[in-house]
Design a protein around this motif. Structure first.
Motif, mmCIF file in Angstrom:
data_model
loop_
_atom_site.group_PDB
_atom_site.id
_atom_site.type_symbol
_atom_site.label_atom_id
_atom_site.label_comp_id
_atom_site.label_asym_id
_atom_site.label_seq_id
_atom_site.Cartn_x
_atom_site.Cartn_y
_atom_site.Cartn_z
ATOM 1 N N ILE A 134 35.858 38.712 39.376
ATOM 2 C CA ILE A 134 36.223 37.814 38.288
ATOM 3 C C ILE A 134 36.739 36.526 38.893
ATOM 4 N N GLU A 135 36.781 35.458 38.088
ATOM 5 C CA GLU A 135 37.174 34.172 38.649
ATOM 6 C C GLU A 135 38.629 33.816 38.420
ATOM 7 N N ASN A 136 39.365 34.556 37.567
ATOM 8 C CA ASN A 136 40.797 34.260 37.442
ATOM 9 C C ASN A 136 41.592 35.477 36.998
ATOM 10 N N THR A 137 42.879 35.410 37.215
ATOM 11 C CA THR A 137 43.761 36.549 36.940
ATOM 12 C C THR A 137 44.140 36.671 35.467
ATOM 13 N N ASN A 138 43.716 35.751 34.617
ATOM 14 C CA ASN A 138 44.014 35.835 33.180
ATOM 15 C C ASN A 138 43.137 36.855 32.471
ATOM 16 N N SER A 139 42.099 37.304 33.108
ATOM 17 C CA SER A 139 41.156 38.229 32.495
ATOM 18 C C SER A 139 41.766 39.603 32.297
ATOM 19 N N ALA A 140 41.394 40.252 31.213
ATOM 20 C CA ALA A 140 41.800 41.633 30.975
ATOM 21 C C ALA A 140 41.158 42.564 32.001
ATOM 22 N N LEU A 141 40.197 42.067 32.752
ATOM 23 C CA LEU A 141 39.535 42.872 33.779
ATOM 24 C C LEU A 141 40.299 42.878 35.108
ATOM 25 N N TYR A 142 41.339 42.058 35.180
ATOM 26 C CA TYR A 142 42.165 41.986 36.384
ATOM 27 C C TYR A 142 43.364 42.911 36.225
ATOM 28 N N PRO A 143 43.764 43.659 37.215
ATOM 29 C CA PRO A 143 43.377 43.637 38.625
ATOM 30 C C PRO A 143 42.312 44.670 39.000
ATOM 31 N N ALA A 144 41.749 45.355 38.005
ATOM 32 C CA ALA A 144 40.738 46.368 38.329
ATOM 33 C C ALA A 144 39.535 45.761 39.036
ATOM 34 N N LEU A 145 39.179 44.527 38.686
ATOM 35 C CA LEU A 145 38.131 43.804 39.408
ATOM 36 C C LEU A 145 38.795 42.758 40.272
ATOM 37 N N PRO A 146 38.344 42.594 41.510
ATOM 38 C CA PRO A 146 38.964 41.621 42.405
ATOM 39 C C PRO A 146 38.591 40.183 42.054
ATOM 40 N N ILE A 147 39.432 39.280 42.486
ATOM 41 C CA ILE A 147 39.196 37.842 42.317
ATOM 42 C C ILE A 147 38.152 37.401 43.340
ATOM 43 N N ALA A 148 37.243 36.556 42.914
ATOM 44 C CA ALA A 148 36.242 35.994 43.841
ATOM 45 C C ALA A 148 36.915 34.960 44.722
ATOM 46 N N GLY A 149 36.821 35.160 46.002
ATOM 47 C CA GLY A 149 37.401 34.215 46.952
ATOM 48 C C GLY A 149 36.530 32.996 47.126
ATOM 49 N N PRO A 150 37.071 31.931 47.689
ATOM 50 C CA PRO A 150 36.294 30.687 47.865
ATOM 51 C C PRO A 150 35.119 30.849 48.828
ATOM 52 N N ASP A 151 35.151 31.853 49.682
ATOM 53 C CA ASP A 151 34.077 32.052 50.665
ATOM 54 C C ASP A 151 33.080 33.125 50.234
ATOM 55 N N LEU A 152 33.101 33.540 48.979
ATOM 56 C CA LEU A 152 32.263 34.642 48.509
ATOM 57 C C LEU A 152 30.779 34.402 48.740
ATOM 58 N N PHE A 153 30.295 33.206 48.513
ATOM 59 C CA PHE A 153 28.865 32.938 48.601
ATOM 60 C C PHE A 153 28.478 32.120 49.821
ATOM 61 N N THR A 154 29.348 32.101 50.819
ATOM 62 C CA THR A 154 29.004 31.372 52.034
ATOM 63 C C THR A 154 28.441 32.307 53.084
#
Length: 154
Positions: A134-154
């Motif tokens: 997920i892209e932010n911690t405001n989601s109801a899916l957090y913390p079960a799904l991790p936050i996407a880091g800035p280097d995810l697609f590098t």
């Protein structure tokens, strides 16, 4: 344009609990309905279009996905921003900014979408090697799904 347009039917699973949803997903997977393939005629939809997009990613063979804008704790949408979308700001506007999204309501006949996402992730995405973020911690899916880091697609 028409050569690149496709339509898919909704493939539904009747499930009142997370276990029933998991059983339905396993049933469809065992029959090949959820295998990656270039052309398909049906996509699973359970509780919200978010689940359909997860199945779409699975069918297309994605390896990673980031869910953006999936707050689910509120029922407003991006187009309710009056400064950016003045014509649409009051369209289908919730009565309160704190009202939980309708797909998150816990009814006896349906699993809230955040829990359905977790079941899809556990039963289908993780076994297929697909990482979901997920892209932010405001989601109801957090913390079960991790936050996407800035280097995810590098």
């Amino acid at each position: 344009f028409r050569r690149n347009m496709y339509a898919a039917y909704n493939l539904r699973v009747a499930a009142r609990t997370e276990e029933e949803l998991a059983q339905g997903l396993r049933y469809l997977a065992a029959r090949g309905w959820l295998q990656p393939e270039p052309r398909f005629s049906a996509l699973l939809k359970y509780a919200a279009s978010l689940t359909t997009m997860l199945i779409f990613a699975l069918k297309l063979g994605y390896r990673r996905g980031v869910l953006c804008g999936t707050d689910l704790r509120r029922s407003d949408y991006f187009y309710h921003d009056a400064a950016r979308y003045p014509v649409w700001a009051n369209f289908n506007r919730p009565t309160s900014d704190t009202t939980v999204h309708a797909t998150e309501l816990d009814f006896a006949w349906h699993v809230p979408v955040s829990r359905a996402v977790h079941v899809i992730n556990r039963e289908l995405l993780k076994p297929a090697g697909i990482a979901l973020y997920i892209e932010n911690t405001n989601s109801a899916l957090y913390p079960a799904l991790p936050i996407a880091g800035p280097d995810l697609f590098t």
